[in-house]
Write a protein that holds these residues in place. Structure first.
Motif, mmCIF file in Angstrom:
data_model
loop_
_atom_site.group_PDB
_atom_site.id
_atom_site.type_symbol
_atom_site.label_atom_id
_atom_site.label_comp_id
_atom_site.label_asym_id
_atom_site.label_seq_id
_atom_site.Cartn_x
_atom_site.Cartn_y
_atom_site.Cartn_z
ATOM 1 N N ALA A 123 43.708 49.924 20.691
ATOM 2 C CA ALA A 123 45.044 50.553 20.432
ATOM 3 C C ALA A 123 45.495 50.988 21.731
ATOM 4 O O ALA A 123 44.959 50.797 22.884
ATOM 5 C CB ALA A 123 44.710 51.944 19.832
ATOM 6 N N HIS A 124 46.843 51.198 21.681
ATOM 7 C CA HIS A 124 47.579 51.685 23.123
ATOM 8 C C HIS A 124 46.752 52.794 23.719
ATOM 9 O O HIS A 124 46.491 53.781 23.096
ATOM 10 C CB HIS A 124 48.914 51.949 22.789
ATOM 11 N N PRO A 125 46.280 52.853 24.984
ATOM 12 C CA PRO A 125 45.721 53.775 25.647
ATOM 13 C C PRO A 125 46.484 54.950 25.597
ATOM 14 O O PRO A 125 47.850 55.142 25.924
ATOM 15 C CB PRO A 125 45.483 53.296 27.116
ATOM 16 N N THR A 126 45.757 56.078 25.108
ATOM 17 C CA THR A 126 46.516 57.632 25.298
ATOM 18 C C THR A 126 46.653 58.042 26.650
ATOM 19 O O THR A 126 47.275 58.819 27.036
ATOM 20 C CB THR A 126 45.691 58.710 24.261
ATOM 21 N N SER A 127 45.748 57.544 27.710
ATOM 22 C CA SER A 127 45.878 58.031 28.918
ATOM 23 C C SER A 127 45.140 57.036 29.712
ATOM 24 O O SER A 127 44.189 56.142 29.324
ATOM 25 C CB SER A 127 45.002 59.356 29.058
ATOM 26 N N ALA A 128 45.548 57.037 30.988
ATOM 27 C CA ALA A 128 44.879 55.764 31.939
ATOM 28 C C ALA A 128 44.444 56.717 33.039
ATOM 29 O O ALA A 128 44.172 56.252 33.980
ATOM 30 C CB ALA A 128 45.925 54.902 32.290
ATOM 31 N N SER A 129 44.446 57.890 33.115
ATOM 32 C CA SER A 129 43.583 58.764 34.161
ATOM 33 C C SER A 129 42.143 59.301 33.717
ATOM 34 O O SER A 129 41.490 59.842 34.544
ATOM 35 C CB SER A 129 44.475 60.106 34.265
ATOM 36 N N THR A 130 41.857 59.026 32.501
ATOM 37 C CA THR A 130 40.415 59.195 32.029
ATOM 38 C C THR A 130 39.875 58.013 31.316
ATOM 39 O O THR A 130 40.808 57.465 30.534
ATOM 40 C CB THR A 130 40.225 60.523 31.380
ATOM 41 N N ALA A 131 38.863 57.915 31.202
ATOM 42 C CA ALA A 131 38.082 56.922 30.499
ATOM 43 C C ALA A 131 38.380 56.936 28.889
ATOM 44 O O ALA A 131 37.876 58.217 28.479
ATOM 45 C CB ALA A 131 36.609 56.519 31.036
ATOM 46 N N PRO A 132 38.570 56.019 28.067
ATOM 47 C CA PRO A 132 38.582 56.398 26.683
ATOM 48 C C PRO A 132 37.147 56.364 26.375
ATOM 49 O O PRO A 132 36.261 55.921 26.890
ATOM 50 C CB PRO A 132 39.051 54.942 26.146
ATOM 51 N N SER A 133 36.862 57.151 25.204
ATOM 52 C CA SER A 133 35.550 57.368 24.529
ATOM 53 C C SER A 133 34.840 55.797 24.331
ATOM 54 O O SER A 133 35.442 55.014 23.690
ATOM 55 C CB SER A 133 35.494 57.879 23.398
ATOM 56 N N GLY A 134 33.713 55.617 24.830
ATOM 57 C CA GLY A 134 33.132 54.347 24.574
ATOM 58 C C GLY A 134 33.103 53.594 25.430
ATOM 59 O O GLY A 134 32.407 52.434 25.585
ATOM 60 N N ALA A 135 34.102 53.682 26.472
ATOM 61 C CA ALA A 135 34.412 52.496 27.416
ATOM 62 C C ALA A 135 33.413 52.418 28.491
ATOM 63 O O ALA A 135 32.682 53.444 28.861
ATOM 64 C CB ALA A 135 35.762 52.764 28.219
ATOM 65 N N ILE A 136 33.333 51.252 29.106
ATOM 66 C CA ILE A 136 32.517 50.938 30.326
ATOM 67 C C ILE A 136 33.270 51.336 31.512
ATOM 68 O O ILE A 136 34.483 51.243 31.662
ATOM 69 C CB ILE A 136 32.169 49.468 30.451
ATOM 70 N N VAL A 137 32.813 52.032 32.149
ATOM 71 C CA VAL A 137 33.488 52.594 33.592
ATOM 72 C C VAL A 137 33.010 51.693 34.793
ATOM 73 O O VAL A 137 31.905 51.365 34.963
ATOM 74 C CB VAL A 137 33.214 54.122 33.908
ATOM 75 N N VAL A 138 34.127 51.475 35.585
ATOM 76 C CA VAL A 138 33.961 50.574 36.798
ATOM 77 C C VAL A 138 34.248 51.834 37.777
ATOM 78 O O VAL A 138 35.298 52.318 38.038
ATOM 79 C CB VAL A 138 34.645 49.572 37.077
ATOM 80 N N ASP A 139 33.362 52.126 38.771
ATOM 81 C CA ASP A 139 34.024 52.831 39.999
ATOM 82 C C ASP A 139 33.363 52.547 41.299
ATOM 83 O O ASP A 139 32.018 52.284 41.520
ATOM 84 C CB ASP A 139 32.926 54.341 39.779
ATOM 85 N N SER A 140 34.311 52.128 42.382
ATOM 86 C CA SER A 140 33.792 51.552 43.396
ATOM 87 C C SER A 140 32.914 52.362 44.280
ATOM 88 O O SER A 140 32.016 51.956 45.319
ATOM 89 C CB SER A 140 35.082 51.093 44.113
ATOM 90 N N THR A 141 33.107 53.770 44.001
ATOM 91 C CA THR A 141 32.292 54.779 44.713
ATOM 92 C C THR A 141 30.853 54.888 44.158
ATOM 93 O O THR A 141 29.817 55.757 44.911
ATOM 94 C CB THR A 141 33.000 56.203 44.966
ATOM 95 N N SER A 142 30.556 54.419 42.958
ATOM 96 C CA SER A 142 29.480 54.506 42.196
ATOM 97 C C SER A 142 28.887 56.192 41.978
ATOM 98 O O SER A 142 27.774 56.391 41.884
ATOM 99 C CB SER A 142 28.236 53.941 43.066
ATOM 100 N N SER A 143 29.894 56.874 42.033
ATOM 101 C CA SER A 143 29.601 58.340 41.795
ATOM 102 C C SER A 143 29.803 58.721 40.323
ATOM 103 O O SER A 143 29.312 60.013 39.807
ATOM 104 C CB SER A 143 30.717 58.899 42.562
ATOM 105 N N THR A 144 30.208 57.832 39.213
ATOM 106 C CA THR A 144 30.291 58.033 38.007
ATOM 107 C C THR A 144 28.931 57.444 37.222
ATOM 108 O O THR A 144 28.319 56.490 37.803
ATOM 109 C CB THR A 144 31.486 57.427 37.399
#
Length: 721
Positions: free
Chosen positions: A37-58
């Motif tokens: 679906a169209h993302p409701t926000s792009a400032s937080t991860a959608p439920s169930g999403a795989i997260v990429v974080d260059s700082t590895s803090s997540t």
């Protein structure tokens, strides 16, 4: 992209369920939009999403996109990857059976525009294609590749940082290689030089919305059916084409449609691309490209379109079409030139709608479709993006480096300062020729006449807060000396700067001779001698008769430099190449160039490459000649240059009625534009160069005997011909 066709074939892909569009919502730690679906926000991860974080803090995140994609199941499930802010240096390929959605962090509405993007995937990789090495192909250079279908990207920048200045010719650097079908990009950014975006599948459908795509040569190319909605297309090179479409055959699905797009110059390339960029050329004889409801600004070449090459035009079965475009580059403002091309069509109705071009539209995120308007300018991008696309690391132009010799009108505490050029030049004469010496000159009017001779490399760097704009130069070297051309005296004796140095580089300095226009008096701003090399970057040289003199054996390169004068004001027997420079005739009836050579095969001559001829406002239209022959072996060429209405219909002049000197000259023109570029009334002793004729004026060929190592290409932002 190669000049020979490649048989790039992709297998059939099964189509997965279409995107289901949801309403936007405020998100907390995760957003509630479902996969696809169209993302409701792009400032937080959608439920169930795989997260990429260059700082590895997540917790549970991956440090790069490649690892995140590798973790996804190889099945038909829909999967979402959310990328946190950062720059990820990697080459990435998406290749899995199920639908994949990749969302880059932004605080803006997801997919609505690219200016707020905070995720960049970059890599530096290119490939020389002249010739193409065995076992290699263009797609291997891409930053992002897709090898499967049903993939959507939101708010990600893809930047290939190799060769961003275009210094290496015939060298491809893809930002994206897109195969598969039903691939969508929303609010993304593609930056490269040659072949930036490859639409690779002969049977694939792609959609690009509110995205930014830039490049120099054939930078949107390939085989697919692709629809561009509300995008900004930014060109970097005059004489080159934006698109190079290659439909497989007369029944192939391939087509490019640009709807409500902005065609303009990339930032920093405005003057270098004026009236010189083609909308497209045919990579195959079945190419189809349509621009509709778009704004075509002044970068567009009046003819609009071009053939593949003079020896292989590929025009028999093309569709190059326009409909309802606006701006100075549109068909209606350039009707004669468009019609002169003869193979493009001005449509009377919109026959290339989204639904008619795509196999279906259900897979396209249409959330903003009805609210899209044609972009009016390039949106300001984040500073971290701009840092990646800086073309050259230029020296500081507002303060001297350690070891520089300083010229300043006022004392500087703790520094040894010379108040005039002459004093500083005297101070450096005993320095070994093995050392490069820099004079840094602070703002001021320096009323001096200089003869400079030194064996080593010397740099004169003028203070400048904007080195790319010579109109803002603050260092002026000026004299008022004229020489009677009928007397026994060298014209060079009038020069404000007469360089007899081995290698002199000048940055952001104006050299003016204000003697005036007394008849038969030379008033030079610059002269070169003693077989030396001189290069100019962002300078201005003004005078009247004989402003710019190159004596026998000298070599000159001028980039982003202005030269003004009246009669034969760029002249001599040396070798000179002007790139992206402005040439200003200031008096009726004069010739710009007057060159001579020792023989018809000797080195030497004059090239104006991607320059602008712009006379002062008091010069009468049709009164200026491009050149006249100083001797019978004169060689002058204007390449991809804008000629204003001051240029005579004949273009060129004889030396004199009783002494024409035209027997063995080469006065050539190649792909020029502007009101003075019409060739219908050209002098019989001039010629319109073929591709083969023009090769001798290519940068490396023209300087083949002396090489180009003496030219500082780090400061040159325009690719030479």
């Amino acid at each position: 992209m190669l000049t020979s066709r490649l048989a790039l074939v992709l297998g059939h892909f099964c189509l997965l369920p279409a995107l289901v569009f949801g309403a936007e919502a405020t998100a907390d730690s995760t957003s509630a939009s479902s996969c696809g679906a169209h993302p409701t926000s792009a400032s937080t991860a959608p439920s169930g999403a795989i997260v990429v974080d260059s700082t590895s803090s997540t917790t549970g995140s991956f440090s790069n996109l490649t690892a995140a994609l590798a973790s996804l199941p190889s099945d038909s499930s829909c999967q979402t990857v959310f990328m946190k802010p950062g720059t990820y240096v990697e080459q990435v390929s998406v290749n899995r059976p199920g639908q994949t959605v990749i969302i880059g962090y932004t605080t803006e509405n997801p997919g609505k525009e690219y200016s707020g993007n905070q995720v960049t995937v970059s890599y530096s990789r290119g490939l020389s294609v002249s010739p193409l090495p065995a076992g290699h192909s263009d797609p291997e250079t891409a930053v992002i590749s897709t090898a499967s279908s049903n993939v959507a990207f939101y708010n990600v920048n893809f930047i290939n940082t190799d060769n961003l200045d275009g210094a290496t010719a015939n060298y491809v650097t893809l930002a994206a290689s897109i195969y598969g079908s039903h691939i969508g990009f929303y609010g993304c950014n593609f930056t490269g030089w040659q072949d930036t975006l490859l639409t690779g599948s002969t049977s694939g459908y792609q959609y690009y919305e509110s995205s930014y795509i830039d490049g120099a040569i054939d930078f949107i190319w390939g085989y697919s059916a692709a629809y561009f909605k509300g995008c900004t297309i930014a060109a970097k090179k005059t004489g080159a084409a934006i698109t190079a479409h290659n439909r497989q055959d007369s029944s192939g699905i391939g087509i490019y449609v640009f709807d409500q797009c902005l065609v303009t110059a990339a930032e920093g390339y405005e003057s270098a691309t004026k009236s010189g960029v083609y909308l497209g050329r045919p990579y195959s004889e079945y190419a189809r490209v349509v621009f509709k409801d778009s704004y075509l600004d002044s970068v567009v070449q009046p003819a609009g379109w071009e053939q593949w090459s003079s020896s292989d035009p590929r025009l028999d079965d093309i569709l190059f079409a326009e409909f309802n475009n606006t701006g100075p580059g549109n068909w209606e403002n350039n009707a004669a030139a468009r019609e002169g091309f003869g193979k493009a069509t001005l449509l009377t109705s919109d026959t290339y709608t989204l639904s008619s071009v795509m196999d279906s539209t259900s897979w396209i995120d249409s959330t903003y479709w009805n609210s899209i308007s044609t972009p009016s300018k390039i949106l300001t991008r984040r500073s971290d993006i701009e840092e990646l696309v800086i073309i050259s690391s230029e020296a500081n132009s507002t303060s001297p480096a350690a070891g520089d010799y300083i010229v300043s009108k006022t004392p500087i505490q703790g520094k040894t300062v010379y108040s005039i050029f002459t004093e500083a030049i005297e101070a450096i004469q005993k320095i070994s020729s093995d050392e490069t010496v820099t004079l840094f000159i602070y703002p001021g009017l320096y009323k001096e006449q200089i003869v400079f001779s030194r064996s080593g490399t010397t740099i004169f760097r003028g203070y400048s807060e904007n080195p790319s704009d010579n109109t803002q130069n603050q260092v002026v070297l000026q004299n008022s000396v004229g020489v009677d051309t009928q007397a026994d005296q060298s014209n060079s004796d009038s020069a404000t700067l007469y360089s007899r140095a081995k290698n002199l580089q000048l940055f952001n300095i104006n050299m003016n001779n204000v003697f005036g226009q007394t008849h038969n008096y030379a008033s030079l701003g610059f002269a070169s001698g003693n077989n030396g090399y001189t290069s100019f970057y962002g300078c201005q040289i003004t005078g009247n008769q004989d402003t710019f003199d190159m004596n026998t054996g000298t070599s000159v390169f001028a980039y982003n430099t202005l030269v003004e004068g009246s009669i034969d004001f760029i002249w001599g027997a040396g070798t000179a190449y002007f790139l992206n420079s402005t040439i200003v005739p200031n008096t009726d009836g004069g010739s710009i160039a007057a060159m001579k050579r020792d023989s018809s095969t000797a080195a030497g001559g004059l090239v104006f490459d991607q320059c602008t001829i712009a006379a002062t406002k008091d010069v009468t239209a049709g009164s200026i000649f491009l050149g006249r022959p100083y001797n019978e072996y004169s060689r002058v060429a204007y390449i991809y240059t804008y000629l204003d209405d001051s240029i005579s219909a004949a273009g060129w002049s004889v030396w004199g009625k009783s002494d024409p000197r035209t027997d063995n000259i080469l006065f050539g023109e190649y792909h020029n534009n502007g009101p003075g570029a019409s060739t219908s009334g050209r002098a019989s002793f001039s010629q319109q160069l073929t591709d083969a004729d023009a090769e001798q004026f290519q940068f490396a060929n023209f300087f083949s005997s002396q090489g180009t190592s003496w030219i500082n290409m780090a400061y040159v932002k325009t690719t030479p011909f």
